[in-house]
Design an enzyme around this catalytic site. Sequence first.
Site, short mmCIF file in Angstrom:
data_model
loop_
_atom_site.label_atom_id
_atom_site.label_comp_id
_atom_site.label_asym_id
_atom_site.label_seq_id
_atom_site.Cartn_x
_atom_site.Cartn_y
_atom_site.Cartn_z
N ASP A 203 0.83 5.19 1.93
CA ASP A 203 0.17 5.83 3.07
C ASP A 203 -0.58 7.07 2.59
OD1 ASP A 203 1.34 3.90 4.64
OD2 ASP A 203 2.94 5.19 5.39
N HIS B 138 0.85 -1.20 0.00
CA HIS B 138 0.00 0.00 0.00
C HIS B 138 0.89 1.25 0.00
CE1 HIS B 138 1.16 -0.46 4.23
NE2 HIS B 138 0.96 0.84 4.35
N ARG C 224 7.25 -9.11 15.68
CA ARG C 224 7.74 -7.79 15.25
C ARG C 224 6.71 -6.72 15.58
NH1 ARG C 224 7.23 -4.95 10.24
NH2 ARG C 224 8.86 -3.39 10.10
N HIS D 230 4.79 0.10 -0.16
CA HIS D 230 5.53 -0.72 0.80
C HIS D 230 4.62 -1.78 1.41
CE1 HIS D 230 3.75 2.71 2.93
NE2 HIS D 230 3.70 1.95 4.00
C1 LIG Z 1 -4.74 8.40 8.92
C2 LIG Z 1 -4.92 7.18 8.47
C3 LIG Z 1 -4.03 6.50 7.50
C4 LIG Z 1 -4.49 5.07 7.54
C5 LIG Z 1 -5.96 5.27 7.71
C6 LIG Z 1 -6.03 6.29 8.85
C7 LIG Z 1 -5.67 5.58 10.17
C8 LIG Z 1 -4.88 4.28 9.95
C9 LIG Z 1 -3.89 4.35 8.79
C10 LIG Z 1 -3.45 2.98 8.29
C11 LIG Z 1 -2.26 2.39 9.04
C12 LIG Z 1 -1.89 1.01 8.42
C13 LIG Z 1 -1.82 1.04 6.89
C14 LIG Z 1 -3.06 1.79 6.32
C15 LIG Z 1 -3.07 1.70 4.80
C16 LIG Z 1 -4.29 1.27 6.99
O1 LIG Z 1 -4.97 0.33 6.66
O2 LIG Z 1 -4.53 2.03 8.16
C17 LIG Z 1 -3.04 3.22 6.85
C18 LIG Z 1 -4.11 4.19 6.34
C19 LIG Z 1 -3.66 4.96 5.11
O3 LIG Z 1 -2.54 5.46 5.09
O4 LIG Z 1 -4.44 5.02 4.18
O1 LIG Z 2 5.22 -2.50 9.91
C1 LIG Z 2 5.76 -1.90 8.99
O2 LIG Z 2 6.97 -1.94 8.78
C2 LIG Z 2 4.91 -1.09 8.03
C3 LIG Z 2 3.72 -0.43 8.68
C4 LIG Z 2 2.98 0.44 7.74
O3 LIG Z 2 3.22 0.45 6.56
C5 LIG Z 2 1.91 1.35 8.23
O4 LIG Z 2 1.58 1.30 9.44
O5 LIG Z 2 1.38 2.12 7.42
FE LIG Z 3 2.25 2.12 5.54
#
Ligand SMILES: C=C1C[C@]23C[C@H]1CC[C@H]2[C@@]12CCC[C@@](C)(C(=O)O1)[C@H]2[C@@H]3C(=O)O
Ligand SMILES: O=C(O)CCC(=O)C(=O)O
Ligand SMILES: [Fe+2]
Length: 382
Positions: free
Chosen positions: A237, A235, A303, A293
Amino acid sequence: MPSMASSVILPDASFKSQPPLNVHKKYLDLSSVKELPETHAWTSSKLDDEETCDAENVPIIDLNDENAIELIGRACRTWGVFQVINHNIPKSLLDEIEFEGKKLFSLPMQQKLRAARSPDGVSGYGVARISSFFSKLMWSEGFTILGSVSEHARLLWPNDYNKFCDTIEEYQKAMKRLAGRLMWLMLGSLGITEDDDLKWAAQKEPDDQGGSAALQLNSYPSCPDPDRAMGLAAHTDSTILTILHQSNTSGLQVAREGRAGWVTVPPLAGALVVHVGDLLHILSNGLYPSVVHRAVVNRTRHRLSVAYLYGPPSSVKISPLRKLVDKYHPPLYRPITWSEYLGTKAKHFDKALTSVRLLCAPRNGFVDTSNDHTSSTVQLVG
Ligand SMILES: C=C1C[C@]23C[C@H]1CC[C@H]2[C@@]12CCC[C@@](C)(C(=O)O1)[C@H]2[C@@H]3C(=O)O
Ligand SMILES: O=C(O)CCC(=O)C(=O)O
Ligand SMILES: [Fe+2]
């Protein structure tokens, strides 16, 4: 949407009393599983076919280096990710948040489910938000903090949540400062020192700049069949930038623009990983592409990672910076707020950036037909 997604959503009220253990595979206690269940088995080709290539390393940048801005600019253009050292975040704070994270995830499932994220919510305990786009489940659990820390911590530890809250708040404060500093270094490397479009980001005092953020704790238990499992699927961010602290176990992999394979970002004691997110991709008019990533898992080690997901105040419109736009470089994205973008991401996932892209047909006869944000090629048509 895969059929599995709709069947895994539990009504919020059902966790409140005494939820049965392992109500559903979505909330499987991964640390107790001895064999990879089918629900978590990604087709092996998904992992094997994409050969990892570690020939080149993600840049490591010393923030005290007098050339830091140039080095950051190069890293953002070519990798979309770099590690920083001499960032002034004390090692003790990094250790503390890791300790608190481990404590949280080692709670019994029933206790974690008291703080479960509601089906449409953002904060709380649960599987990654992007899980609904995949037919298989990921080998991870997460805890998202947006806004009040104590609201969620109180659900987890009714009598003793102060230590957790104090650590999280101290971490957020330190990260906010660093994120602001990194953002200005990244913008500086684009030749931007101030901008009318960025009034919210004006740095009067280091602690007084207006960004907002989410904190994401990720836990990846050791896995009996790591080659067929996926910790966190590929994905980008939805942020301006993300600051990631990974514990001393590797797992983070990044894709490099226009190249095949995955590059592992090795954990480096005390270093922090910085990702270019989709909103910086938009602000920079595509000059700094957001990095794709993922996280893989391993057989023996648990981890943990902590992501500080930094963005603008939620209702500020983000669009390509005026200074980067002219008649030869038309804006490639339409204005959008962070909250709107998160909604778009929740709907379109990896097509989110494309869905806010403007189709440009400048007079030079070139049309940008790329429908994939990982590609910045301009194609000749007609
Ligand atoms: C501010 C954010 C950014 C979110 C949504 C919301 C809260 C949680 C974040 C994450 C964190 C983990 C990867 C991701 C892809 C997910 O599933 O939740 C992220 C997402 C995004 O970057 O789109
Ligand atoms: O665990 C990791 O190294 C990646 C986590 C991540 O990509 C995220 O929280 O958006
Ligand atoms: Fe991420």
